[in-house]
Design a protein around this motif. Sequence first.
Motif: not given
Length: 127
Positions: A29-37, A44-53
């Motif tokens: 649940f790292n916020p770089i993956h789920i919280d755009d703000e 970052l440009p917005g949320t980013i995909l999980h590397g493991l995905w």
Amino acid sequence: MEPGEQMPDLAVTPDRYLTVRYAGASGDFNPIHIDDEFAKSVGLPGTILHGLWTMAQVARAQTEAAGDPAALRSLSVQFRGMGLPEQEVVVTSTVRKESDGVAIVDAEARQGDTRIVRRGVAEIRLS
């Protein structure tokens, strides 16, 4: 599978909510993956995909090409770029060698001109 043979590409476009669903499934649940703000507040440009995905998409390309999820014996990758939701991810794979019913495959995942996974190496049992 012959050395140098290009395997079928896998193209997938993650929707805008994929990172939220993946966070729930993976526990990341790292916020770089789920919280755009939040993601934007840390540059970052917005949320980013999980590397493991993205790694899972490389694995998926191999198992779909082999026709059997159990065919994937090993997989290693290097994460090199940020993947973004709502942009197509394309996994390309090339057979490096085949011996005794096992293929070694080189793979990478790109999003546009950005390699988000590189130096992927998969070992696939051939049927």
